[in-house]
Design a protein around this motif. Structure first.
Motif, short mmCIF file in Angstrom:
data_model
loop_
_atom_site.label_atom_id
_atom_site.label_comp_id
_atom_site.label_asym_id
_atom_site.label_seq_id
_atom_site.Cartn_x
_atom_site.Cartn_y
_atom_site.Cartn_z
N PRO A 10 0.90 -1.19 0.05
CA PRO A 10 -0.01 0.09 0.08
C PRO A 10 1.01 1.32 0.14
O PRO A 10 0.43 2.22 -0.69
N GLY A 31 -4.75 3.82 -1.89
CA GLY A 31 -3.68 2.83 -1.04
C GLY A 31 -4.74 2.40 0.18
O GLY A 31 -4.36 1.39 0.70
N VAL A 34 -6.55 -0.81 -0.94
CA VAL A 34 -5.96 -1.97 -1.21
C VAL A 34 -5.35 -2.22 0.04
O VAL A 34 -5.42 -3.58 0.40
N GLY A 35 -4.83 -1.73 1.07
CA GLY A 35 -4.40 -2.02 2.48
C GLY A 35 -5.53 -2.69 3.23
O GLY A 35 -5.35 -3.63 3.77
N ILE A 356 -4.73 6.19 5.81
CA ILE A 356 -3.64 5.28 5.52
C ILE A 356 -2.44 4.99 6.42
O ILE A 356 -2.16 3.77 6.43
#
Length: 520
Positions: A10, A31, A34-35, A356
């Motif tokens: 990520p 990000g 996806v993470g 994030i």
């Protein structure tokens, strides 16, 4: 996937997307998604639930309001309102006219944020936001691009705060050093003494500060910065007009009052400084156990509530001054609304950066990097150099200097204590230096976000224009750390680091003539 090489995905994906698309919200959002899916084994429902819970935790944590983040977000809104009232009252315009009469060169205008960045060393957040408010009227008058202003703010705020013992950073670092020395049974010096001895080994910091002033004197416009400075000088556009709204940009939504005075700008800023510092001292005393001294005060202060309190006082003062002006003037509600709206881009970026950061923390990206470093078989002479690079990459990936401090300081201290105790202070200094370097390069760093906010610059433009300057300083510091590890000296590597920066700056000046060839 936690704590493995896949935990880097990520962070790396987000950084690549930022560089390719130059759209920070899109890059951060991808990000985050996806993470979250990685943490939930690609289960869509669970992934969405995790994203929502991370977002909600910014405001509510463990069944209670998360006042730290709420206070900081509220302070950004208050800063926008204060700026709007100072602008609408004509205070910024009056200060700009006054400054032009006394600061007669473009070079002098650029010295304002740089010197203020060094003087205001108490906290990086406060530094980044307060310096911008004072400097913008001056730098705007001399057509200094907002990207250049953001660079000056960012490259003085964290560097000066990390070497100042009387600061929120310094107090935290001294406390951490004390526990490291105790854990490794090192009794040669106390924590405060160790911090002071570490200062000259913080090579990146001094390289960054030197390059700021060489940039001003020699008018060094490196890489993308040249485009921004050329546009500012030729067209008067201080930001790229194609990038849309930027944090703190009021877009000329109301006319500045013709009878504005310097006091309409000075008093709100003075009240912001006094209110913030006073609250920091009060909360530090209240949170200290036993007799409070200057270090315990700053170690235990509540920075976010202090910023909020100072901002509230400043808004009240700005509002009173604005209401007291004669007609005609813009509607108070309209000015307030424009101030709130101007800060929305910064709020969005900061919230996404926090999210994030939480994802990366749960993936144990920092722990994975630290583990790989601890297990590596390296020549002890290269320890400071490797620690500097690793801390830089960790801060770049996670967007947090303090998080990098928390992970890397104990590891660096333990490795140095076991292998060569004489390198413990240089190793700890390399952590601090690398963390600031990574912070300067990271689009999700709080300090970087707030620097672009304080300057009223497009955030990605700030990241990309600051990057070449940060890399020059990092290369010079890397050479210095290699020499430090091999020689065991501190002052010679510092001198060599500064000489490299100076030589590179002079070469750039010679082969790349300044954009401002007629205006000094």
């Amino acid at each position: 996937m936690e704590g493995t090489i896949f935990s880097l995905i990520p962070a790396i994906l987000m950084l690549v997307l930022v560089l390719v698309t130059r759209k920070v919200i899109l890059s951060l959002g991808i990000g985050i998604i996806v993470g979250a899916f990685m943490l939930t084994q690609m289960d869509i429902g669970s992934g969405i639930g995790l994203i929502w819970s991370i977002f909600a935790s910014i405001f509510v944590s463990d069944g209670a309001l998360n006042m730290g983040s709420i206070y900081l977000l509220a302070f950004l809104f208050l800063l926008g309102i204060m700026t709007a009232f100072m602008t609408a009252s004509g205070g910024s315009l009056a200060f700009g006219k006054w400054a032009v009469e006394r600061i007669r060169t473009r070079r002098g205008a650029q010295l304002v944020p740089s010197l203020l960045g060094i003087v205001i060393f108490i906290d990086d957040y406060f530094n980044a936001l307060a310096v911008g408010q004072v400097a913008k009227p001056v730098t705007d008058r001399y057509k200094v691009s907002r990207a250049k202003l953001a660079y000056y703010i960012d490259s003085t705020s964290a560097p000066i705060t990390v070497i100042s013992p009387i600061s929120s950073w310094g107090a935290y670092i001294i406390g951490t050093i004390g526990s490291i020395l105790a854990a490794n049974e090192i009794t040669n010096y106390q924590a405060f003494e160790a911090f002071v001895l570490m200062i000259p080994a913080n090579l990146y910091v001094f390289a960054a500060l030197l390059l700021v002033f060489m940039t001003i004197y020699f008018r060094l416009d490196i890489g993308p910065m040249r485009t921004h400075e050329k546009r500012a000088l030729e067209t008067g556009e201080l930001n790229d007009p194609e990038k849309g709204d930027v944090p703190g940009d009021l877009n000329d939504e109301f006319k500045e009052h013709e009878n504005g005075k310097i006091t309409h700008l000075i008093w709100p800023i003075v009240s912001l400084i006094v209110g913030t510092v006073a609250t920091m001292v009060i909360t530090g005393i209240r949170n200290s156990e036993g007799t409070a001294d200057i270090l315990s005060i700053f170690a235990n202060t509540n920075v976010n509530i202090s910023l909020f309190t100072g901002g509230l006082i400043a808004v009240f003062i700005a509002l009173v001054l604005y209401i007291g002006q004669p007609q005609p003037k813009s509607n108070v509600i309209r000015v307030l609304a424009e101030g709130l709206k101007a800060m929305l881009p910064a709020i969005y970026i900061l919230i996404f950066a926090w999210m994030i950061g939480d994802i990366i923390s749960q993936l144990q990206t920092g722990e994975y990097l630290a583990q790989q470093f601890s297990q590596a078989d390296i020549n002890i002479a290269y320890l400071p150099f490797i620690i500097f690079l690793l801390s830089g990459f960790m801060a770049l990936s996670t967007g947090t200097s303090w998080g990098t401090f928390g992970i890397m300081l104990p590891i660096a201290g333990e490795i140095a204590a076991v292998t060569d105790p004489t390198l413990i202070l240089p190793a700890l200094s390399a952590v601090l230096a690398g963390s600031v370097f990574g912070d300067h390069c990271s689009p999700i760093s709080d300090t970087t976000i707030l620097s672009s906010t304080g300057a009223g610059a497009n955030h990605i433009d700030h990241v990309l224009t600051q990057l070449p300057y940060a890399i020059i300083c990092a290369v010079a510091a890397s050479v210095g750390y290699i020499i430090l590890g091999l020689s065991g000296q501190v002052w010679i590597p510092l001198l060599i680091t500064l000489v490299i920066v100076a030589v590179v700056a002079l070469i750039i000046h010679k082969i790349n003539p300044a954009t401002t060839s007629t205006s000094k």
